[in-house]
Design a protein around this motif. Structure first.
Motif: not given
Length: 632
Positions: A150-165
């Motif tokens: 779950g750690a790599a997935n959490a990092a990717s989600r944070a990066f993806l959501y903030t990058r979209s905004a």
């Protein structure tokens, strides 16, 4: 001497030294943070009289990079350095038994340097660079334990959501620079009309992504996969604070309609995230949801046109929330996790940590005379005096009530019951970090007046008594409800929905995350196919090349054989020429010469010799003639 860059330079040097030396990582990181704090305090003293210090650096043509220190930005550098210093002190104990320490402390130091650069940036280009860097550091730190599920997935989600905004920030910066003709932030805040409205809404989008505002809040709970000191820094003074800091700095640009949108976004978030926190069964995830809720209160203050209230709550929240997270890290080491089922009664066996946690929780709730009481009083007063008070004030009060409810629930679960705890390695370091932040979390309200005088920002209009009474009633009522009534009864039928994060139709995971990952997987498959095709073509080309090489070698062999045969024949011809023909000719010449010598000997010049020879020759001729006539 221009000292504007020093708060950035020291943690940056610490990061480089850690990566180069690969030893003494905790000491180097802590030294960089402490020096950054010292020069930040000095810088704040230099600009306390309202002066502006600027350092120009090479940049784009006619757009130099700027570092600007003014009372607002200098105060923020002190907050960042203070929180960073005590978080790193706590990390010495928390990370004592972990591996990969050089990587951890190097990225933490780089994170501090990037955040200092963000608040000191005087132009949009440098701000964008720092914005990107804090996003990268947060990705690396959230995924620090990448080998864990779950750690790599959490990092990717944070990066993806903030990058979209973040697209909102890029477009807004493009619009502002194009309209003002300069990248200097202060100069671009003077634009108006439709440009200001469009830029303001786009900046709101970027701030909502970084500060985890609804509907972009989901990534923040997932970010708990990283080490707890990372959560403490990320939720208080760095990444999540960046969105609120951005809106506070650009307040002069914001049109009335944009301010209302900001206030409503913050109001909806403070309630929605408070409901999510109330339903949580994990302490760190509860605190993460609380972070989104508290930044919602800051956006209410910005939307009400009182950035001073937002700034003071940001400063107070930085100390409070980092102290709460660091205490949660101590509990985590004592019980091996942060789930409420495993943390029951941990406060009894870790009393000093629990005392710090409780004091910070009461401050965040807004209980006097703790600092949160004064900052929330200002936020509620700003909401009551705003043009949209009918919407903003109830939302601010509801957020305050929910704050008391979920923190009282956490305190009750941490205290009740009985149980033991395993020894906590590095407890002394962790307690120093916790109490180093609990003390300002409790007492910052005492310095609000000097801060207000320093910044010179407008305070809310006189709504003091109503704001104090309503805020205190909401805080105390929330504490009572959270302590006495279970969360499932408080939330009723929406409790399961709150436990799922109040997602609608799968939330952004379905709307953004899954489509983006599907596109990513499609690109990966296309890349694999292109690679396989290129590999097949390469192999065929290699086969053809090898065939050509073999043909070349065969032709070379034929040519070489023919050449050798020609050389052998030439050798034979040479030998025959030298030893046969030349020998025969030389022998013939030698014979002729020999016969000539003998014939010459017959010519002696004596008459009787010549007559004798003539007689002999004549006799031989007669014999030959007679024999010839007899044969006929």
């Amino acid at each position: 001497m221009n000292e504007v860059a020093l708060p950035i330079v020291f943690p940056l040097l610490a990061a480089v030294a850690i990566l180069v030396l690969r030893r003494m990582a905790p000491a180097l990181a802590l030294g960089g943070a402490m020096f950054s704090l010292a020069v930040s305090l000095r810088l704040l003293g230099r600009v306390a009289d309202g002066r502006l210090e600027t350092l120009l650096l090479p940049g784009l043509p006619d757009m130099p990079l700027r570092l600007t220190a003014e009372p607002l930005t200098a105060l923020l550098t002190v907050v960042i350095a203070t929180v960073g210093t005590f978080v790193l002190i706590h990390s010495v104990g928390y990370m004592k038994r972990e591996s990969g320490l050089p990587r951890f402390y190097a990225v933490m130091s780089l994170f501090l340097a990037a955040m200092q650069a963000l608040v000191l940036a005087g132009d949009w280009i440098l701000l964008l660079a720092a914005w990107e860097l804090i996003g990268l550091c947060s990705y690396l730190l959230i995924g620090f334990w990448f080998q864990r599920p779950g750690a790599a997935n959490a990092a990717s989600r944070a990066f993806l959501y903030t990058r979209s905004a973040d697209l909102g920030l890029y477009i807004a910066v493009f619009i502002l620079i194009g309209s003002a003709g300069t990248s200097e932030i202060a100069a671009t805040l003077n634009v108006g009309g439709n440009v200001a409205v469009a830029a303001g809404l786009l900046l709101l989008l970027a701030a909502m992504g970084k500060s985890a505002q609804v509907p972009l809040q989901d990534w923040l709970m997932g970010a708990m996969a990283g080490p707890t000191p990372v959560s403490a820094l990320l939720h208080s003074a760095t990444l999540v604070a960046a969105g609120a800091i951005l809106l506070i700095r650009v307040t002069p640009l914001l049109a009335p309609e944009v301010l209302l949108a900001i206030g409503l976004a913050g109001g909806i978030t403070t309630v929605a995230a408070g409901v999510i926190a109330l339903a949580e069964r994990d302490l760190k995830r509860l605190l993460a949801a609380s972070t989104a809720s508290q930044y919602g209160l800051m956006l209410i203050a910005v939307g009400a046109g009182v950035p001073l209230a937002a700034l003071l709550h940001l400063v107070v929240h930085a100390a409070i929330k980092s102290a709460l997270f660091l205490a949660a890290g101590d509990f985590q080491h004592a019980r091996g996790g942060t789930g409420f089922d495993g943390l029951e009664s941990v406060g009894r066996v870790r009393p000093w940590t629990f005392a710090g946690f409780a004091l910070a929780a009461l401050a965040l709730t807004g209980i006097p005379p703790l600092s949160g009481f004064f900052s929330k009083d200002m936020v509620i007063a700003a909401a009551l005096s705003a043009p949209g008070a009918a919407w903003l004030a109830p939302l601010a009060l509801a957020g305050t009530l929910l704050t008391g409810a979920y923190l009282a629930r956490a305190l009750r679960l941490l205290w009740r019951g009985a149980g033991g705890a395993r020894p906590v390695a590095g407890a002394v370091w962790m307690n120093v970090g916790i109490w180093g932040l609990v003390i300002p979390a409790a007492g910052l309200g005492l310095v609000f007046a000097p801060i207000e005088a320093l910044l010179g920002l407008p305070a809310p209009e006189a709504e003091g008594t109503a704001a104090v009474l309503l805020g205190l009633l909401a805080a105390v009522g929330g504490l009572a409800l959270g302590w006495l009534v279970p969360a499932r009864h408080l939330l009723g039928p929406i409790h399961p929905w709150a436990q799922s994060g109040l997602t609608v139709a799968g939330g952004l995971t379905a709307l953004v995350g899954r489509p983006a990952m599907a596109v990513s997987r499609g690109c990966e498959r296309l890349e694999d196919r292109l690679y396989a095709t290129a590999l097949r073509v390469g192999r065929r080309g290699l086969t053809i090349a090898r065939g050509c090489e073999r043909l070349e070698r065969s032709l070379y062999g034929v040519v070489l054989g023919a050449g050798r045969a020609n050389l052998a024949m030439a050798h034979l011809v040479r030998v025959g020429d030298e030893r046969r023909i030349d020998g025969l000719i030389f022998a013939l010449v030698a014979g002729v010469r020999a016969w000539g010598g003998r014939a010459r000997a017959l010519q002696s010049g004596l008459i009787h010799h010549s007559l004798a020879i003539s007689a002999v020759v004549t006799a031989l001729m007669l014999v030959i003639l007679i024999l010839a006539s007899l044969s006929f």
